[in-house]
Scaffold this motif. Structure first.
Motif: not given
Length: 103
Positions: A76-97
């Motif tokens: 599960i490949i993801y990023s934590v995005i903290e640039n946006y107000v009011p809340e940060s979020f986790v962006w799931i890029h891919r779910v691959i073998p």
């Protein structure tokens, strides 16, 4: 943190469910496996930053600060995005073998 799935990640999970259901004729196993993936991803709402940042060439296609967790044989490949107000979020890029991740 909220969790947001890319369209590709949503497609990845759908294809995995379909493959287990149709190719292996096991819909119950498919449902349990996919639920396990979602349970693992949901943990990221509180634990996303504890996983190491991946620097390999494979991960650069997803950005500069990319992380990975595993569920059984899936990456599960993801990023934590903290640039946006009011809340940060986790962006799931891919779910691959995991075997497709070239490090």
């Amino acid at each position: 943190m909220n969790i947001i799935y890319s369209k590709i990640a949503q497609r990845d999970v759908g294809r995995l469910f379909y493959a287990i259901t149709e190719d292996y004729q096991s819909p119950l196993t498919a449902a349990r496996y996919v639920q396990g993936i979602y349970d693992e991803i949901n943990k990221l709402s509180t634990q996303a930053k504890i996983h190491k940042i991946e620097y390999g060439a494979f991960y650069r296609q997803f950005g500069t600060i990319v992380r990975r967790i595993n569920y059984k044989k899936m990456a599960i490949i993801y990023s934590v995005i903290e640039n946006y107000v009011p809340e940060s979020f986790v962006w799931i890029h891919r779910v691959i073998p995991a075997s497709l991740v070239i490090e």
